[in-house]
Design an enzyme around this catalytic site. Sequence first.
Site, PDB file in Angstrom:
ATOM      1  N   ASP A  28       0.836  -1.202   0.000  1.00  0.00           N
ATOM      2  CA  ASP A  28       0.000   0.000   0.000  1.00  0.00           C
ATOM      3  C   ASP A  28       0.876   1.259   0.000  1.00  0.00           C
ATOM      4  O   ASP A  28       1.952   1.258   0.593  1.00  0.00           O
ATOM      5  CB  ASP A  28      -0.901  -0.019   1.247  1.00  0.00           C
ATOM      6  N   ASN A  76     -10.882  -2.563  -6.312  1.00  0.00           N
ATOM      7  CA  ASN A  76     -10.014  -1.643  -7.069  1.00  0.00           C
ATOM      8  C   ASN A  76     -10.539  -1.306  -8.470  1.00  0.00           C
ATOM      9  O   ASN A  76     -10.059  -0.363  -9.110  1.00  0.00           O
ATOM     10  CB  ASN A  76      -8.591  -2.207  -7.190  1.00  0.00           C
TER      11      ASN A  76
HETATM   12  C1  FPP Z   1      -1.447   0.070  -3.670  1.00  0.00           C
HETATM   13  O1  FPP Z   1      -1.087   1.417  -3.766  1.00  0.00           O
HETATM   14  C2  FPP Z   1      -0.821  -0.741  -4.734  1.00  0.00           C
HETATM   15  C3  FPP Z   1      -1.468  -1.245  -5.820  1.00  0.00           C
HETATM   16  C4  FPP Z   1      -2.905  -1.025  -6.053  1.00  0.00           C
HETATM   17  C5  FPP Z   1      -0.779  -2.046  -6.882  1.00  0.00           C
HETATM   18  C6  FPP Z   1       0.432  -2.830  -6.454  1.00  0.00           C
HETATM   19  C7  FPP Z   1       0.918  -3.669  -7.566  1.00  0.00           C
HETATM   20  C8  FPP Z   1       2.212  -3.898  -7.869  1.00  0.00           C
HETATM   21  C9  FPP Z   1       3.310  -3.328  -7.061  1.00  0.00           C
HETATM   22  C10 FPP Z   1       2.606  -4.777  -9.031  1.00  0.00           C
HETATM   23  C11 FPP Z   1       2.140  -6.197  -8.890  1.00  0.00           C
HETATM   24  C12 FPP Z   1       2.578  -7.032 -10.028  1.00  0.00           C
HETATM   25  C13 FPP Z   1       1.881  -8.081 -10.566  1.00  0.00           C
HETATM   26  C14 FPP Z   1       2.481  -8.845 -11.678  1.00  0.00           C
HETATM   27  C15 FPP Z   1       0.562  -8.515 -10.110  1.00  0.00           C
HETATM   28  P1  FPP Z   1      -2.224   2.529  -3.803  1.00  0.00           P
HETATM   29  O2  FPP Z   1      -2.455   2.951  -5.221  1.00  0.00           O
HETATM   30  O3  FPP Z   1      -3.451   2.012  -3.120  1.00  0.00           O
HETATM   31  O4  FPP Z   1      -1.554   3.682  -2.977  1.00  0.00           O
HETATM   32  P2  FPP Z   1      -2.298   4.861  -2.192  1.00  0.00           P
HETATM   33  O5  FPP Z   1      -3.080   4.217  -1.084  1.00  0.00           O
HETATM   34  O6  FPP Z   1      -1.170   5.699  -1.699  1.00  0.00           O
HETATM   35  O7  FPP Z   1      -3.170   5.573  -3.185  1.00  0.00           O
END
Ligand code: FPP
Length: 252
Positions: A28, A76
């Site tokens: 996160d 999401n």
């Molecule tokens: C949360 O940050 C993260 C995600 C929604 C995506 C994480 C995915 C990866 C790192 C790649 C995974 C790779 C594969 C192949 C499946 P957020 O956007 O919720 O952060 P925020 O809360 O600060 O907005």
Amino acid sequence: MFANPPEGLSLDLLDRDRLPQHLSIIMDGNGRWAQARGLERGAGHAAGVDTLRETITACVRLGIPTLSAYAFSTENWRRPQHEVNLLMHLFATTLVNELPLFHQENVRLEFLGDLEDLPEETRAVFQRGLDETADHTGMVLALAVNYGARAEIARAAREIAQEAVACEDWSGEVSEELVAEHLYTRGLPDVDLLVRTSGEMRLSNYLLWQCAYAEFYVTDTLWPDFDRWELLRALIAYQGRDRRFGGVKVDG
Ligand code: FPP
């Protein structure tokens, strides 16, 4: 990769015989990491991929048998369409790019979640990853994509009900083992340690069943900044916990 640790930290602080059998991570804070730098959220997700790669390599080096990570929840899909598209494309390119690493490190890939709803590009690449790593015998990497724990449990109940209807002499018994066999995580151990970055103290519909006795470790560090040393801190903290699984500690 654990040479030159920061002050006060050392790999020697870790008992290699008491590692979690299943480490799971709620990744996160990518968006906040990017915003803090005046960048697009996509830059945060791209940086998050680098962190995931470092984490996978570190877990392989340490000998952790199962690593799972929450990449995309059933909720999401509510994000702006351009971010959903970006993430789906990033998942596909990441998987293709990291396949050589999975081969080199003998990592077996699994996915938790309903892949049916993913765009064709992402689904095809995921299937390729599953096929190409199916006979690997090293660490299991389970990526949760289009995953929701309630949907997972409802799906398990539906499958069991269908089997019961089709079975002429069903005993009426539904054991915990039977439920577990119908979850996406079938065959994997329960989560021992659940790490969540960016300071949020929520489970967010993640592995509700599998985290029944998990130890939680929450760090304020945003996912792109979570490095091998943060991982080591989490593992050391885990080993300091008194796990009783509802019982009492017996000395000796
Ligand atoms: C949360 O940050 C993260 C995600 C929604 C995506 C994480 C995915 C990866 C790192 C790649 C995974 C790779 C594969 C192949 C499946 P957020 O956007 O919720 O952060 P925020 O809360 O600060 O907005």
